[in-house]
Design an enzyme around this catalytic site. Structure first.
Site, PDB file in Angstrom:
ATOM      1  N   GLU A 172      -6.979  38.253 -36.319  1.00  0.00           N
ATOM      2  CA  GLU A 172      -6.287  37.607 -35.540  1.00  0.00           C
ATOM      3  C   GLU A 172      -7.370  36.779 -34.185  1.00  0.00           C
ATOM      4  O   GLU A 172      -6.769  37.291 -32.983  1.00  0.00           O
ATOM      5  CB  GLU A 172      -5.088  38.489 -34.911  1.00  0.00           C
ATOM      6  CG  GLU A 172      -4.328  38.289 -35.848  1.00  0.00           C
ATOM      7  CD  GLU A 172      -3.081  39.601 -34.850  1.00  0.00           C
ATOM      8  OE1 GLU A 172      -2.307  39.907 -35.136  1.00  0.00           O
ATOM      9  OE2 GLU A 172      -3.549  40.467 -33.838  1.00  0.00           O
ATOM     10  N   GLU A 364       0.079  41.780 -41.741  1.00  0.00           N
ATOM     11  CA  GLU A 364       0.979  42.741 -40.833  1.00  0.00           C
ATOM     12  C   GLU A 364       2.047  41.902 -40.706  1.00  0.00           C
ATOM     13  O   GLU A 364       2.537  40.804 -40.060  1.00  0.00           O
ATOM     14  CB  GLU A 364      -0.100  42.124 -39.293  1.00  0.00           C
ATOM     15  CG  GLU A 364      -1.552  43.094 -39.141  1.00  0.00           C
ATOM     16  CD  GLU A 364      -2.180  43.163 -37.537  1.00  0.00           C
ATOM     17  OE1 GLU A 364      -1.334  42.733 -36.928  1.00  0.00           O
ATOM     18  OE2 GLU A 364      -3.352  42.985 -37.943  1.00  0.00           O
TER      19      GLU A 364
END
Length: 458
Positions: A172, A364
């Protein structure tokens, strides 16, 4: 329908089911021992920065001390794979110079323990815990840190490349750039748009350099990046200005990172916007060769970015003028995030269309609810199981419609330190009793996920 009833028969036997964690969230702060300080230790020192008052001396959930128990939980859940991250300051305390053998030994124990239990390691090199010494020289805005990251990546490849097949350079990067350096919600808590743009550019460069360093030593491994992708959407009446804002939001969240890391180029509209707003020009010729870091794509997805037209000329992202934040539907988790299970399918199909020959993993997906043990000692996290049921069904539907999806990692294995929220938010499928020796209790969602995995292998 419960998670156990999800039909997985259309998926191949090779489909990977896993869970994930990150180093700082479960290993703990500086006081956890055998590592240097990181920017999250520094942020924990700032009064009020962490919502529940957690300080830098927190011990996470004592994963280092309880490694064998956690490994056995993974085995009991029948996981195919476990996604974890290396704490850079644990293996190289200052981010440069000597490496710490005790830190390396811990990850050797983790990796060997996974393999002994037939669980595939999936390693992330950077999940937000930059060594403090590197922030002192400008952090990710400084090109020198990219050089140091490449050295770190190469050494980790030398240490672990013989046993770890899947590597991610970053988790991320969007959060690192924008939440860490624009809004200041995350460490290093900088609020400066020009700095954030510089960081966004250097992170893409670091992906290229890091993947080259990994492959130079371990050419057989598979390297990719993990990005939190989204599907920006409007609710309610639309306007041309609001639609134009969505394109910009898509650039911030998706196109900058995917195009930069997987194509080695930048979206021209974002380069123009950033230069106009900050005076910082991001030269895509500096990115370098990204071909070593496109073996797989990690997609983190929780919910759509939801907006409504309006905003009084001030958008939520710099350069936008006509959108404000909005919710969607009646279901929200403890973070206030809407449930948008159709969105994960939309994103998976979009990524497949853009990069049809690159395997995709949902790296995720999960949700946050604070359920604890009831009178029977069990954790009846009904909402989490309902959420997972809808999202996993949507992933399977995406696969059936052509998404090049090879696996799914549920976030998170354990309740843990949830960044700026401290320990107030629980994403784990295993409950951790913070007041009672960090006792682990698999939640009902964990047991249902275990049964889904076992059924998928029959």
């Amino acid at each position: 329908m419960s998670l156990r009833d999800v039909d997985t028969s259309s998926l191949p036997q090779s489909f990977i089911w896993g869970t994930g964690t990150s180093s700082h969230q479960i290993e703990g702060g500086h006081a956890s021992g055998n590592r240097g300080r990181c920017i999250w230790d520094d942020l924990c020192d700032v009064p009020g920065a962490i919502k529940d008052g957690t300080g830098r001396n927190h011990r996470g959930v004592e994963h280092v001390e309880m490694l064998e128990e956690d490994l056995n939980i993974m085995k009991d859940l029948s996981l195919d794979s476990y996604r974890f991250s290396i704490a850079w300051p644990r293996v190289q305390p200052g981010g440069s110079g000597a490496f710490n053998q005790k830190g390396i030994d811990f990850y050797n124990r983790l990796i060997d323990g996974l393999l002994e239990r037939n669980i595939e390691p999936n390693l992330t090199l950077y999940h937000w815990d930059l060594p403090s010494e590197l922030q002192k020289i400008g952090g990710w805005a400084n090109p020198q840190v990219v050089d140091l990251y490449a050295e770190y990546a190469g050494e980790m490849s030398r240490q672990f490349g013989d046993r770890v097949k899947y590597w991610a350079t970053f988790n991320e990067a969007w959060c690192v750039a924008w939440l860490g350096n624009l809004t200041g919600e995350h460490a290093p808590a900088i609020r400066d748009f020009p700095t954030a743009v510089k960081v966004a550019h250097q992170l893409v460069r670091a992906h290229a350099r890091g993947s080259q360093a990994i492959k130079a030593i371990s050419p057989h491994v598979l390297v990719g990046a993990v990005n939190n992708l989204s599907n920006p959407m409007l609710v309610g009446p639309s306007t041309p200005e609001a639609q134009a804002d969505l394109v910009i939001v898509d650039g911030y969240k998706n196109r900058w990172w995917m195009q930069g890391m997987y194509e080695g180029t930048y979206p021209a509209d974002l380069v123009e916007l950033f230069e106009k707003e900050t005076g910082v020009f991001c030269d895509q010729s500096e990115i370098g060769d990204v071909s070593q870091g496109r073996d797989w794509i990690g997609v983190n997805y929780y919910n759509a970015d939801i907006f409504e037209a309006g905003g009084n000329g001030i958008g939520l992202f710099p350069g936008t003028t006509s959108t404000s934040g909005a919710g969607f539907g009646t279901e929200r988790n403890d973070m206030g995030w809407s449930w948008t299970p159709d969105g994960i399918k939309e994103v998976l199909l979009r990524v497949t269309k853009q990069y049809p020959n690159i395997p995709i993993f949902v790296s995720e997906n999960g949700t946050c609810y604070g359920d604890g043990p009831g009178a029977d000692g069990k954790v009846h996290d009904t909402k989490r199981e309902e959420y997972l049921t809808q999202y996993i069904k949507s992933c399977i539907s995406a696969y059936e419609d052509g998404a090049n999806l090879h696996g799914y990692y549920l976030w998170s294995l354990l309740d843990n330190f949830e960044w700026a929220w401290g320990f107030a938010m629980r994403f784990g499928i295993v409950h951790v009793d913070y007041e009672n020796n960090m006792r682990r209790t698999p939640k009902n969602s964990a047991l249902a996920y275990r049964d889904l995995i076992r059924a998928s292998k029959k």
